[in-house]
Every structure is written in structure tokens, then in C-alpha cells.
Design an enzyme around this catalytic site. Structure first.
Site, short mmCIF file in Angstrom:
data_model
loop_
_atom_site.label_atom_id
_atom_site.label_comp_id
_atom_site.label_asym_id
_atom_site.label_seq_id
_atom_site.Cartn_x
_atom_site.Cartn_y
_atom_site.Cartn_z
N LYS A 14 0.82 -1.22 0.00
CA LYS A 14 0.00 0.00 0.00
C LYS A 14 0.85 1.27 0.00
O LYS A 14 0.59 2.19 -0.76
CB LYS A 14 -0.85 0.03 1.28
CG LYS A 14 -2.31 0.04 1.06
CD LYS A 14 -3.04 0.08 2.40
CE LYS A 14 -2.42 -0.75 3.46
NZ LYS A 14 -2.07 -0.14 4.72
N ARG A 96 -9.69 2.64 8.78
CA ARG A 96 -9.34 1.29 9.23
C ARG A 96 -10.40 0.69 10.13
O ARG A 96 -10.30 -0.46 10.50
CB ARG A 96 -8.05 1.35 10.04
CG ARG A 96 -6.80 0.83 9.34
CD ARG A 96 -5.66 1.26 10.20
NE ARG A 96 -4.47 0.50 10.17
CZ ARG A 96 -3.36 0.87 9.54
NH1 ARG A 96 -3.36 1.92 8.76
NH2 ARG A 96 -2.26 0.19 9.69
N ARG A 135 11.05 -6.57 5.82
CA ARG A 135 10.97 -5.13 5.55
C ARG A 135 11.95 -4.35 6.43
O ARG A 135 12.05 -4.57 7.64
CB ARG A 135 9.55 -4.62 5.81
CG ARG A 135 9.45 -3.10 5.70
CD ARG A 135 8.07 -2.63 5.40
NE ARG A 135 7.18 -2.73 6.55
CZ ARG A 135 5.89 -2.39 6.49
NH1 ARG A 135 5.37 -1.94 5.38
NH2 ARG A 135 5.13 -2.50 7.56
N ARG A 168 11.16 -1.57 11.39
CA ARG A 168 10.15 -0.74 12.04
C ARG A 168 9.77 -1.33 13.40
O ARG A 168 9.72 -2.55 13.54
CB ARG A 168 8.89 -0.70 11.17
CG ARG A 168 8.74 0.58 10.39
CD ARG A 168 7.64 0.51 9.39
NE ARG A 168 6.32 0.29 9.96
CZ ARG A 168 5.18 0.47 9.29
NH1 ARG A 168 5.22 0.87 8.03
NH2 ARG A 168 4.02 0.24 9.85
N ARG A 179 -1.34 -6.83 14.05
CA ARG A 179 -1.80 -5.91 13.02
C ARG A 179 -2.59 -6.64 11.92
O ARG A 179 -3.60 -6.14 11.44
CB ARG A 179 -0.60 -5.15 12.43
CG ARG A 179 -0.04 -4.13 13.44
CD ARG A 179 1.38 -3.73 13.13
NE ARG A 179 1.51 -3.13 11.82
CZ ARG A 179 2.56 -3.30 11.02
NH1 ARG A 179 3.56 -4.07 11.38
NH2 ARG A 179 2.60 -2.70 9.87
P1 AMP Z 1 0.80 1.76 8.79
O1 AMP Z 1 2.05 2.50 8.44
O2 AMP Z 1 -0.37 2.16 7.93
O3 AMP Z 1 0.99 0.25 8.83
O4 AMP Z 1 0.39 2.20 10.27
C1 AMP Z 1 1.28 1.99 11.36
C2 AMP Z 1 0.55 2.14 12.69
O5 AMP Z 1 -0.01 3.47 12.81
C3 AMP Z 1 -0.64 1.22 12.92
O6 AMP Z 1 -0.25 -0.07 13.38
C4 AMP Z 1 -1.43 1.99 13.97
O7 AMP Z 1 -0.82 1.93 15.25
C5 AMP Z 1 -1.26 3.42 13.48
N1 AMP Z 1 -2.30 3.78 12.48
C6 AMP Z 1 -2.10 4.12 11.18
N2 AMP Z 1 -3.27 4.40 10.56
C7 AMP Z 1 -4.23 4.24 11.50
C8 AMP Z 1 -5.66 4.36 11.48
N3 AMP Z 1 -6.31 4.71 10.37
N4 AMP Z 1 -6.32 4.12 12.64
C9 AMP Z 1 -5.68 3.77 13.77
N5 AMP Z 1 -4.34 3.61 13.84
C10 AMP Z 1 -3.61 3.83 12.73
#
Ligand code: AMP
Length: 234
Positions: A14, A96, A135, A168, A179
Site C-alpha cells: 500500500k 481502518r 521489511r 520498524r 496488526r
Molecule cells: P501503517 O504504516 O499504515 O501500517 O500504520 C502503522 C501504525 O499506525 C498502525 O499499526 C497503527 O498503530 C497506526 N495507524 C495508522 N493508521 C491508522 C488508522 N487509520 N487508525 C488507527 N491507527 C492507525
């Protein structure tokens, strides 16, 4: 304005694809995960509030997430009013949850806008686990590497900026499992909701990066043409 939602589980590509699609179609990116990482790195109030949640792989509360998206949309509206040519937004990692999806509908309705299309990137779970374990990201500029298939030229050093290449905090096996489960429980049901509204296109994400980008761009353009009164991608 175009409002394109890119959905898919962690590791589906993504982030990579939203950046490519954004550049190709002149869209602004609204990537909540990126915004949260920037807040944590900058040790802002928000960053300090969410760091533990983020590190565990849990979801940040809806109200904080929605506020961040609204701020970003306001900023975008100001940029457009000032003459920016940006044609809309690509949402990466948002919404989400059902609460976030409801909030987005409300925010867009208030602005006289609607969701243009929702693209879901499908990748089998075994592939996601393999990709996430490998990653690596640059702690400085955010460039993404794969420790097996696309490592930096010098171990641990970013090719682009010389920053440190690390794993990360939320790519540990425990956080990854959490996740992916959260995606299945909270986010996957949204796919159904958007499908019922006729907004959904599914893309096979288990292909070469360029092929996936081409399919996504094609899906967005087809949808934008279909919804634009003039037939042009505005
Ligand atoms: P990502 O980079 O999209 O995988 O997001 C990393 C982390 O950021 C997630 O595991 C959540 O802790 C937080 N996060 C990102 N987007 C959201 C969202 N829309 N709602 C809640 N937490 C989020």
C-alpha cells in the site's frame, strides 16, 4: 476532487503503491501511519500520546486519527485555494475501522465531496508475513527496503540519504500478527461496505510492482471518468 482509498493488509504494498499513484495522478497523500511516525519522531504531543499504542501494533483511537485526517484535508483545501494543481487525495491506511469510515463519509459530505473509488490490494497471508519479516526502512528518509530481495548497497546504510536502515518498531513478529488480525477483524469488513456501494476494485498485489501500479492507476482513471460529469478526469 478525487478521493481514492487504497486498502490492503500490512505488507500488501500500500505505502509503495500510494506513493507511485500519488505522483502519477497528481494527488496528495493522506497516509495516517506516516503522519503518526512523523509525530513520534518529532516528539509532538500527539507523538508522545500514541507511541506505546503504535509500538504494540494497536490502533490509535478514532478521534485522534480522524482529527489528523481533517487537518490534512483542510491543508489541502488551502493549497488548492492558493492555486495548487493537486487533483485530490489518496488515503493510505485510512479508514481502518467502521467509526473512521463513518467519519470520512460525514467529513466528505460536509465538504460536498464523495469517495471516488476504493482499491483493495490482495496478497496471500503467507506472502505478507514473508515481506514484513524482511521489511527494513530508513530511519531518516523513510525509504523502504527488503532485507532479502532489495537490501541497501551497504548493510544498514540508506542508499538515498546515508541514514540508518532499521526494522520498524511494529514489524516484530508479535506486532505483525496483531496488526494482521486487526486488519481481518476491523478493516476487512469495510471492503464489504464499499463493495455494496459499488465503489470497489480488487487488484492482485502478488505481481511485479510496476504491474500493480498500472492496474491501480487504470482502475482510478476508469472510475474518475465514469463519475466526472464532463467525462474528463478533473
Ligand atoms: P501503517 O504504516 O499504515 O501500517 O500504520 C502503522 C501504525 O499506525 C498502525 O499499526 C497503527 O498503530 C497506526 N495507524 C495508522 N493508521 C491508522 C488508522 N487509520 N487508525 C488507527 N491507527 C492507525
Amino acid at each position: 476532487m478525487l478521493h481514492v482509498i487504497l486498502m490492503g493488509p500490512q505488507g500488501s504494498g500500500k505505502g509503495t503503491q500510494s506513493e507511485r499513484v500519488r505522483a502519477r495522478l497528481d494527488l496528495a497523500s493522506i497516509a495516517t501511519g506516516e503522519l503518526f511516525r512523523a509525530a513520534i519522531k518529532g516528539q509532538t504531543d500527539l507523538g508522545q500520546r500514541i507511541q506505546a499504542i503504535y509500538d504494540r501494533g494497536d490502533l490509535v483511537p478514532d478521534e485522534l486519527t480522524v482529527a489528523l485526517v481533517e487537518e490534512r484535508l483542510d491543508e489541502l483545501a488551502r493549497e488548492r485555494a492558493a492555486g495548487s494543481s493537486v487533483r485530490g487525495a489518496v488515503y493510505d491506511g485510512f479508514p481502518r475501522t467502521e467509526g473512521q469510515a463513518n467519519a470520512l463519509d460525514r467529513i466528505l459530505t460536509d465538504r460536498g465531496e464523495t469517495i471516488t473509488t476504493v482499491v483493495v490490494i490482495d496478497v496471500p497471508r503467507a506472502t505478507l508475513l514473508r515481506r514484513l519479516a524482511a521489511r527494513r526502512v530508513c530511519a531518516n528518509c523513510g525509504r523502504v527496503y527488503n532485507a532479502e530481495s532489495d537490501p541497501p548497497r551497504v548493510d544498514g546504510v540508506c542508499d538515498a540519504c546515508g541514514g540508518q536502515v532499521v526494522q520498524r518498531a511494529d514489524d516484530t513478529p508479535e506486532a505483525v500478527t496483531k496488526r494482521l488480525d486487526l486488519y481481518d477483524d476491523e478493516t476487512a469488513p469495510l471492503v464489504e461496505r464499499y463493495a455494496e456501494r459499488g465503489l470497489l476494485t480488487r487488484i492482485d498485489g502478488n505481481r511485479a510492482i510496476d504491474e500493480v501500479t498500472a492496474s491501480i492507476v487504470e482502475a482510478i482513471q476508469a472510475r474518475a471518468m465514469a463519475t466526472s460529469p464532463s467525462g474528463k478526469v478533473a
